[in-house]
Design a protein around this motif. Structure first.
Motif, short mmCIF file in Angstrom:
data_model
loop_
_atom_site.label_atom_id
_atom_site.label_comp_id
_atom_site.label_asym_id
_atom_site.label_seq_id
_atom_site.Cartn_x
_atom_site.Cartn_y
_atom_site.Cartn_z
N ALA A 101 -3.19 21.27 -5.45
CA ALA A 101 -4.09 21.12 -4.30
C ALA A 101 -3.62 21.97 -3.14
N ALA A 102 -4.58 22.54 -2.42
CA ALA A 102 -4.27 23.31 -1.21
C ALA A 102 -4.65 22.54 0.05
N ASP A 103 -5.52 21.55 -0.10
CA ASP A 103 -5.98 20.71 1.00
C ASP A 103 -5.32 19.34 0.82
N VAL A 104 -4.23 19.10 1.55
CA VAL A 104 -3.42 17.89 1.35
C VAL A 104 -3.37 17.06 2.62
N ASP A 105 -3.69 15.77 2.48
CA ASP A 105 -3.49 14.81 3.57
C ASP A 105 -2.34 13.90 3.17
N VAL A 106 -1.54 13.50 4.15
CA VAL A 106 -0.43 12.57 3.91
C VAL A 106 -0.73 11.28 4.65
N ALA A 107 -0.80 10.17 3.91
CA ALA A 107 -1.06 8.84 4.47
C ALA A 107 0.28 8.21 4.84
N ARG A 108 0.67 8.37 6.09
CA ARG A 108 1.99 7.89 6.52
C ARG A 108 1.97 6.47 7.07
N SER A 109 0.94 6.12 7.79
CA SER A 109 0.89 4.79 8.41
C SER A 109 0.42 3.73 7.40
N THR A 110 0.73 2.49 7.67
CA THR A 110 0.30 1.38 6.82
C THR A 110 -1.22 1.34 6.74
N LEU A 111 -1.91 1.59 7.84
CA LEU A 111 -3.37 1.59 7.86
C LEU A 111 -3.92 2.72 6.99
N GLU A 112 -3.37 3.93 7.11
CA GLU A 112 -3.82 5.06 6.28
C GLU A 112 -3.59 4.77 4.80
N GLN A 113 -2.46 4.15 4.49
CA GLN A 113 -2.15 3.84 3.10
C GLN A 113 -3.05 2.74 2.57
N ALA A 114 -3.36 1.76 3.39
CA ALA A 114 -4.25 0.67 2.96
C ALA A 114 -5.66 1.19 2.72
N ARG A 136 -17.37 9.27 0.07
CA ARG A 136 -18.37 9.52 -0.98
C ARG A 136 -17.83 10.44 -2.07
N SER A 137 -16.91 11.32 -1.70
CA SER A 137 -16.32 12.27 -2.64
C SER A 137 -15.10 12.91 -1.99
N ILE A 138 -14.39 13.72 -2.77
CA ILE A 138 -13.30 14.54 -2.24
C ILE A 138 -13.45 15.94 -2.83
N PRO A 139 -12.98 16.97 -2.11
CA PRO A 139 -13.07 18.34 -2.64
C PRO A 139 -12.20 18.53 -3.88
N ASP A 140 -12.54 19.53 -4.69
CA ASP A 140 -11.80 19.82 -5.92
C ASP A 140 -10.34 20.15 -5.67
N ASP A 141 -10.01 20.76 -4.54
CA ASP A 141 -8.66 21.23 -4.25
C ASP A 141 -7.94 20.30 -3.28
N TYR A 142 -8.22 18.99 -3.37
CA TYR A 142 -7.73 18.00 -2.41
C TYR A 142 -6.70 17.06 -3.05
N ALA A 143 -5.75 16.60 -2.23
CA ALA A 143 -4.81 15.55 -2.64
C ALA A 143 -4.53 14.64 -1.46
N LEU A 144 -4.39 13.36 -1.73
CA LEU A 144 -3.93 12.39 -0.74
C LEU A 144 -2.57 11.90 -1.22
N VAL A 145 -1.55 12.08 -0.39
CA VAL A 145 -0.16 11.75 -0.74
C VAL A 145 0.28 10.53 0.05
N PHE A 146 0.88 9.57 -0.65
CA PHE A 146 1.39 8.33 -0.06
C PHE A 146 2.92 8.32 -0.18
N PRO A 147 3.66 8.65 0.88
CA PRO A 147 5.12 8.57 0.81
C PRO A 147 5.61 7.16 1.19
N PHE A 148 6.63 6.70 0.50
CA PHE A 148 7.23 5.39 0.78
C PHE A 148 8.72 5.58 1.02
N ASP A 149 9.36 4.59 1.64
CA ASP A 149 10.78 4.69 1.97
C ASP A 149 11.70 4.63 0.74
N ASP A 150 11.26 3.91 -0.30
CA ASP A 150 12.10 3.76 -1.47
C ASP A 150 11.24 3.64 -2.72
N ALA A 151 11.88 3.76 -3.86
CA ALA A 151 11.17 3.63 -5.14
C ALA A 151 11.00 2.16 -5.48
#
Length: 119
Positions: free
Chosen positions: A19-32, A39-54
Motif C-alpha cells: 500500500a502507498a496510502d497508509v493511515d495509522v490508527a494510534r488513538s483508542t478511538l481511531e482503533q475502535a 463505504r469502501s477503501i482504495p485499492d492501494d490503502y492500508a490501515l495500521v493498528f500499532p500496539f504497545d506489546d504483543a
C-alpha cells in the motif's frame, strides 16, 4: 508512508509494495472505529493498528460493508492472515501490529514473511 511485504529467504528477501496510502490508527478511538461506517477503501490503502506489546488481538467486521485482508504482526513478522467477510467476519491472532487491506491485497503474504511500514 508506504507498506511493504518482504518475502523469501531472510538473507535475500524480495520486497513488494502492499500500500502507498497508509493511515495509522494510534488513538483508542481511531482503533475502535477502524474501517466501520466507510463505504469502501482504495485499492492501494492500508490501515495500521500499532500496539504497545504483543498479545492476542481480535478484529470484527461489524458495520464494515466490504471484505478485507487482515495481517497480524509481531516485530514486523507475519503471525497470521485472514480474509474477513463483510459485516460478519471475525479474526484473531497474536500481534503488536495489525494491518487491514482491501480484499486480495495480502494474497501472497504468508506466516513468517515481514510486513514493514516505511516513511
Amino acid at each position: 508512508m508506504r507498506l511493504v511485504h518482504r518475502h523469501g529467504p531472510s538473507d535475500d528477501r524480495e520486497e513488494d509494495r502492499l500500500a502507498a496510502d497508509v493511515d495509522v490508527a494510534r488513538s483508542t478511538l481511531e482503533q475502535a472505529r477502524g474501517l466501520m461506517f466507510r463505504r469502501s477503501i482504495p485499492d492501494d490503502y492500508a490501515l495500521v493498528f500499532p500496539f504497545d506489546d504483543a498479545d492476542t488481538r481480535w478484529l470484527h467486521m461489524l458495520f464494515v460493508p466490504f471484505a478485507i485482508d487482515a495481517v497480524w504482526l509481531v516485530d514486523e513478522e507475519v503471525t497470521a492472515t485472514k480474509r474477513l467477510a463483510p459485516f460478519v467476519g471475525l479474526g484473531r491472532g497474536r500481534a503488536d501490529t495489525i494491518v487491514e487491506l482491501p480484499a486480495g491485497a495480502a494474497e501472497g503474504v504468508a506466516v513468517g514473511d515481514e510486513v514493514v511500514l516505511r516513511e
